[in-house]
Design a protein around this motif. Structure first.
Motif, PDB file in Angstrom:
ATOM      1  N   UNK A   5       0.864  -1.198   0.238  1.00  0.00           N
ATOM      2  CA  UNK A   5       0.141   0.184  -0.030  1.00  0.00           C
ATOM      3  C   UNK A   5       0.872   1.434   0.009  1.00  0.00           C
ATOM      4  N   UNK A   6       1.782   1.157   0.789  1.00  0.00           N
ATOM      5  CA  UNK A   6       2.808   2.436   0.828  1.00  0.00           C
ATOM      6  C   UNK A   6       3.427   2.587  -0.496  1.00  0.00           C
ATOM      7  N   UNK A   7       3.905   1.521  -0.941  1.00  0.00           N
ATOM      8  CA  UNK A   7       4.577   1.753  -2.448  1.00  0.00           C
ATOM      9  C   UNK A   7       3.570   2.315  -3.486  1.00  0.00           C
ATOM     10  N   UNK A   8       2.471   1.880  -3.332  1.00  0.00           N
ATOM     11  CA  UNK A   8       1.418   1.992  -4.386  1.00  0.00           C
ATOM     12  C   UNK A   8       0.724   3.514  -4.134  1.00  0.00           C
ATOM     13  N   UNK A   9       1.025   4.006  -2.941  1.00  0.00           N
ATOM     14  CA  UNK A   9       0.493   5.363  -2.518  1.00  0.00           C
ATOM     15  C   UNK A   9      -0.921   5.213  -1.924  1.00  0.00           C
ATOM     16  N   UNK A  10      -1.122   4.055  -1.224  1.00  0.00           N
ATOM     17  CA  UNK A  10      -2.503   4.033  -0.721  1.00  0.00           C
ATOM     18  C   UNK A  10      -2.442   4.133   0.599  1.00  0.00           C
ATOM     19  N   UNK A  11      -3.560   4.603   1.209  1.00  0.00           N
ATOM     20  CA  UNK A  11      -3.584   4.783   2.678  1.00  0.00           C
ATOM     21  C   UNK A  11      -4.538   3.662   3.176  1.00  0.00           C
ATOM     22  N   UNK A  12      -3.994   2.400   2.821  1.00  0.00           N
ATOM     23  CA  UNK A  12      -4.760   1.391   3.161  1.00  0.00           C
ATOM     24  C   UNK A  12      -3.783   0.232   3.835  1.00  0.00           C
ATOM     25  N   UNK A  13      -4.281  -0.688   4.816  1.00  0.00           N
ATOM     26  CA  UNK A  13      -3.637  -1.677   5.204  1.00  0.00           C
ATOM     27  C   UNK A  13      -3.349  -2.881   4.123  1.00  0.00           C
ATOM     28  N   UNK A  14      -2.493  -3.593   4.368  1.00  0.00           N
ATOM     29  CA  UNK A  14      -2.031  -4.761   3.321  1.00  0.00           C
ATOM     30  C   UNK A  14      -3.245  -5.648   2.921  1.00  0.00           C
ATOM     31  N   UNK A  15      -3.902  -5.820   4.377  1.00  0.00           N
ATOM     32  CA  UNK A  15      -4.784  -6.883   4.339  1.00  0.00           C
ATOM     33  C   UNK A  15      -6.056  -6.423   3.253  1.00  0.00           C
ATOM     34  N   UNK A  16      -6.306  -5.246   3.334  1.00  0.00           N
ATOM     35  CA  UNK A  16      -7.695  -4.646   2.626  1.00  0.00           C
ATOM     36  C   UNK A  16      -7.301  -4.509   1.162  1.00  0.00           C
TER      37      UNK A  16
END
Length: 262
Positions: free
Chosen positions: A41-52
DNA sequence: AACCTTCGCAACCGCAAGGAT
DNA sequence: CATCCTTGCGGTTGCGAAGGT
């Protein structure tokens, strides 16, 4: 349709995914591939958890997913596989590559289970229900369902036994350890009881009892395992490949437990 | 039209298994 | 061998849509 968007204590976004988030996740996976959901998520620029992210990808964004209404053939397949595998949605989904386990589970819980019940089939055991009577102890008049045969003679098909076993074990709340403890703590009571009772939720444990009562009393103690499993194993192998092996492992473990008790 | 119930489905949570350290 | 971390699974929840009263 969807859940309200909110942020948890760690500042991670929860709830419904936006089209933009979908696009970012797909773009990232297309470029870098799958792996390390935690860091993704961080690398993709998302404010999401990996599970989500993982869930969103597997249940919605992944290519090749078939959406929309289930065909009668698909429904038939789900019922067939459920009768063999119980609530093992991931295993069922492997037999139906275009559908996700979540989709299958949702369709079962919201539609097929009720349909089977209405047509007089117990959705857990897949056996006909012959009579429905009110329980005397309950003011809610919840029905008590009795299978067509309350006796557990040795002619009971081993296939059905295995199915029921799988259904019982597949439910996490009836984990193997718990079942072992049950057998070890009250083996005689389990042997005496011979009725499979399924009624309201609080009675579900009886279903597991039913499962093991049969094994202990009539089958495992009197039938060689090879004899018992030969036919269904071959049958299931052709249908399901290795899936049934998982069930067999559990079955073997419980079989040895039964021998210890005797 | 307003309200209520049911349905369908996306998403969350907790737990367990398995791998890495 | 023990502990930690990641992944996968199944049960459950929340919410909008659809249908019924």
């Amino acid at each position: 349709m969807g859940r309200t968007t909110w942020f948890d204590d760690d500042g991670l976004k929860k709830g419904e995914w936006t089209a933009e988030e979908d696009r970012m996740l797909v773009a990232y996976i297309n470029e870098y591939g799958l792996g390390d959901w935690r860091a993704m998520p961080k690398r993709a620029g998302l404010q999401r958890c990996g599970k989500s992210c993982r869930l969103r990808w597997l249940n919605y964004l992944r290519p090749g997913i078939k959406r929309g209404k289930f065909t009668p053939q698909e429904e038939e397949d789900i019922i067939k596989f459920h009768s063999l595998l119980g609530n093992r949605w991931a295993a069922i989904a492997k037999q139906m590559p275009n559908r996700t386990d979540n989709d299958i589970k949702n369709h079962w819980n919201s539609c097929l289970k009720k349909r089977l019940f209405r047509s007089g089939i117990d959705p857990v055991t897949h056996e006909p229900v012959v009579n429905v009577k009110a329980t005397s102890s309950s003011t809610m008049s919840s029905p008590t369902l009795t299978p067509s045969s309350s006796t557990t003679d040795s002619s009971t098909s081993s296939a059905r036994l295995l199915n029921r076993l799988a259904a019982g074990i597949s439910s996490r709340k009836h984990g193997l350890d718990r079942i072992k403890n049950m057998i070890l703590s009250e083996p005689r009571q389990a042997v005496k009881e011979d009725k499979l009772m399924i009624s309201s939720k609080e009675d579900e444990e009886e279903e597991v009892n039913g499962c093991f009562m049969e094994i202990d009393d009539n089958l495992i103690s009197t039938t060689s395992l090879d004899e018992l499993l030969c036919e269904p194993y071959d049958m299931y192998q052709s249908d399901l490949g290795h899936e049934i092996d998982d069930q067999l492992d559990l079955f073997l473990e419980i079989h040895s437990l039964g021998q210890d008790l005797s």
